[in-house]
Motif scaffolding. Structure first.
Motif, mmCIF file in Angstrom:
data_model
loop_
_atom_site.group_PDB
_atom_site.id
_atom_site.type_symbol
_atom_site.label_atom_id
_atom_site.label_comp_id
_atom_site.label_asym_id
_atom_site.label_seq_id
_atom_site.Cartn_x
_atom_site.Cartn_y
_atom_site.Cartn_z
ATOM 1 N N ALA A 147 0.802 -1.223 0.000
ATOM 2 C CA ALA A 147 0.000 0.000 0.000
ATOM 3 C C ALA A 147 0.834 1.271 0.000
ATOM 4 N N SER A 148 2.173 1.148 0.072
ATOM 5 C CA SER A 148 3.001 2.351 0.083
ATOM 6 C C SER A 148 3.243 2.918 -1.315
ATOM 7 N N VAL A 149 2.934 2.146 -2.357
ATOM 8 C CA VAL A 149 3.177 2.639 -3.716
ATOM 9 C C VAL A 149 2.059 3.597 -4.113
ATOM 10 N N PRO A 150 2.309 4.481 -5.066
ATOM 11 C CA PRO A 150 1.227 5.335 -5.556
ATOM 12 C C PRO A 150 0.062 4.496 -6.063
ATOM 13 N N LEU A 151 -1.155 4.910 -5.701
ATOM 14 C CA LEU A 151 -2.352 4.165 -6.066
ATOM 15 C C LEU A 151 -3.254 5.011 -6.952
ATOM 16 N N ARG A 152 -4.082 4.340 -7.725
ATOM 17 C CA ARG A 152 -5.076 4.988 -8.574
ATOM 18 C C ARG A 152 -6.403 4.266 -8.352
ATOM 19 N N ASP A 153 -7.333 4.913 -7.680
ATOM 20 C CA ASP A 153 -8.629 4.300 -7.370
ATOM 21 C C ASP A 153 -8.454 2.963 -6.649
#
Length: 245
Positions: A147-153
């Motif tokens: 969950a630390s990576v950039p997320l999109r929706d």
């Protein structure tokens, strides 16, 4: 990290110590280019992409250019290139291959966001693409997004997927003998992985010339679901120069 006019790469997403991971940067450039024209694009890197520096994004006809002051850093252009097919390997084989990752012994860019063994989780991806037994020029490794990576929706952002499709290719030729960096990339992101989804990355050396190499990389998710695929072209880089891994 992008808007219509400016692109900035945070320091976390480095390849070499002082420049951006090439795949991550190409993903950002491709997204910026999508505002100018739809459809698949290929990104050419002309200079090491700097970190924490506002870069100017300019559309010029059907191309998008990224500038650092007066220096051209990258160009995105429409492409009809089709990524060659490449089968995945089983999670078991991917884990076995990762155990043979030569970057743990010697790595040209040990703090690379994607495959640097000097990074930690969260913060780096710690991909370990190692040789697939019995298949020269092939590497593979598992990857479970956190969950630390950039997320999109709620899913992994496309630029992270581009980065995952980048680094494994460099290890298909033994990245410790000659320093090579990404020069050109075209990726097709068909779906985005979820946080915690077990994935497998597989890469293949397609062609090797005196100074350049060409590769295919694929990313599969749970149940062998094809998520993304890419063609990359790498070039030799002087050891004293900070490129884009």
């Amino acid at each position: 990290m992008t808007d219509m006019d400016t692109l900035v790469v945070p320091a976390r997403f480095n390849g070499p110590a002082h420049s951006a991971n090439g795949g991550f940067f190409c993903g950002l450039v491709a997204e910026a280019a999508s505002a100018a024209f739809p459809g698949p694009v290929a990104v050419s890197l002309h200079a090491p992409p700097p970190l924490e520096v506002p870069l100017r994004v300019e559309a010029a006809g059907r191309r998008t250019h990224v500038w650092d002051g007066t220096a051209l850093v990258a160009t995105a252009s429409p492409t009809r290139h089709a990524v060659a097919p490449l089968r995945t390997v089983s999670p078991t084989v991917a884990h076995e291959a990762a155990g043979l990752f030569e970057g743990r012994r010697r790595h040209p860019f040990p703090t690379c966001f994607v495959c640097g063994p000097a990074r930690s989780v969260p913060g780096g991806l710690l991909l370990a693409p190692g040789p697939v037994p019995g298949e020269p020029g092939h590497v593979a490794c598992p990857w479970v997004p956190d969950a630390s990576v950039p997320l999109r929706d709620g899913r992994v952002a496309p630029e992270v997927v581009w980065s995952v499709l980048d680094c494994p290719a460099g290890w298909t030729v033994g990245a410790t003998d000659v320093t090579r960096v990404l020069g050109w990339m075209q990726a097709e992101v068909l779906d985005l992985p979820s946080v915690g989804e077990p994935c497998v990355v597989t890469a293949r050396l397609d062609q090797r010339d005196p100074r350049t190499t060409s590769h295919t990389t694929v990313l599969h998710g749970d149940g062998d679901r094809l998520l993304a695929r890419a063609t990359t072209r790498w070039m030799e880089w002087p050891a004293s120069t900070d490129g884009a891994a």
